[in-house]
Scaffold this active site. Sequence first.
Site, short mmCIF file in Angstrom:
data_model
loop_
_atom_site.label_atom_id
_atom_site.label_comp_id
_atom_site.label_asym_id
_atom_site.label_seq_id
_atom_site.Cartn_x
_atom_site.Cartn_y
_atom_site.Cartn_z
N GLU A 188 -6.67 -6.57 -1.36
CA GLU A 188 -6.79 -6.54 0.17
C GLU A 188 -8.11 -6.39 0.45
OE1 GLU A 188 -3.83 -4.96 2.19
OE2 GLU A 188 -5.15 -3.65 3.94
N GLU A 234 0.88 -1.05 0.14
CA GLU A 234 0.20 0.17 0.07
C GLU A 234 0.69 1.10 0.20
OE1 GLU A 234 -3.04 -0.16 3.46
OE2 GLU A 234 -4.29 -0.92 2.04
#
Length: 341
Positions: free
Chosen positions: A267, A175
């Site tokens: 995710e 991320e």
Amino acid sequence: MVLTHTLGRLRTLALAAGLAAGAAAVLPAGAAGATPAAGPAQSHGALHVCGTTLCGEDGQPVQLRGMSTHGTQWYAQCVTDASLDVLADDWGADVLRVSTYVQEGGYATNPRHFTDLASRVIDQATERGMYVIVDWHMLTPGDPNANTALAERFFTEITRRHGHQDNLIYEIANEPNGVSWQSIKRYAERIIPVVRAGDPDAVVLVGTRGWSSLGVSDGSDESEIVADPVDAENIMYTFHFYAASHGDWYRSTLARAADRLPIFVTEFGTQQYTGDGPNDFASAQQYIDLMAEKNISWTNWNYSDDFRSGAVFEPGTCANGSWADPGSLKDAGEWIRDRIG
């Protein structure tokens, strides 16, 4: 989308338990080499990107559905032969995402240990016929370039051990946050050749700006990637969402981007972006339907017994080994199990 994982008292206890439970099962370096079982990875064979989707060896589109582990420095005790039997056989998962954190007590503290641990879980998932996403779980700091040397070391060793396998997918930056798309792209174009050196034909997943939101969380969108894509073949871009926090604007971005870019949702959760709080199953179902329509593969966060609502098992499940007990599932666990199979 940012998950605030602090090493407070609960995490410190989980870390100690995870390392203690996981250490005994870690293979020594070079000992990897599982024999694949009959399962999704044998059915579809080596994957590749075809247009904007994922395809099997026969050229037919494939939608993988499965789970992500929690950070292995905290919850190695939740990833065992018995728990993966449940995931593969009872839940019918196609894929397991193995999350190796870089910081927060992860890889940077002990590269050998966490490489061996990732390798052990890769073997276990392979033995059950699943695909494996090797997740370089960088989060803090948000610039993946801060850990380039460590990433090169990790992916060199993982591909040395497992690059001959057809079931691995490599997620090179979990991320990215607080950093430009140009910086992410520069990192990707440095790390992808490292992966390719050991596994030339594998699919590589590239994190996107704003905690892998395609830039939406930073006030941007997919257009910056479309205008300046990573210079590499057989890659996909990641998108993460948490259904109680990320509504129609995020969904419309995902729908639009999937028509122009190959997307993999590595995710997501049915809760808030912290991985906690009330579930929004209505919003989550809209995402599930959209991903089915666009043939977007996904893994849900997370296959552990963490106290947060985003972990699928009730606390204590992993210590008790009660993964197959329906009573061990939280509401989110029951919901996602029914959508994997």
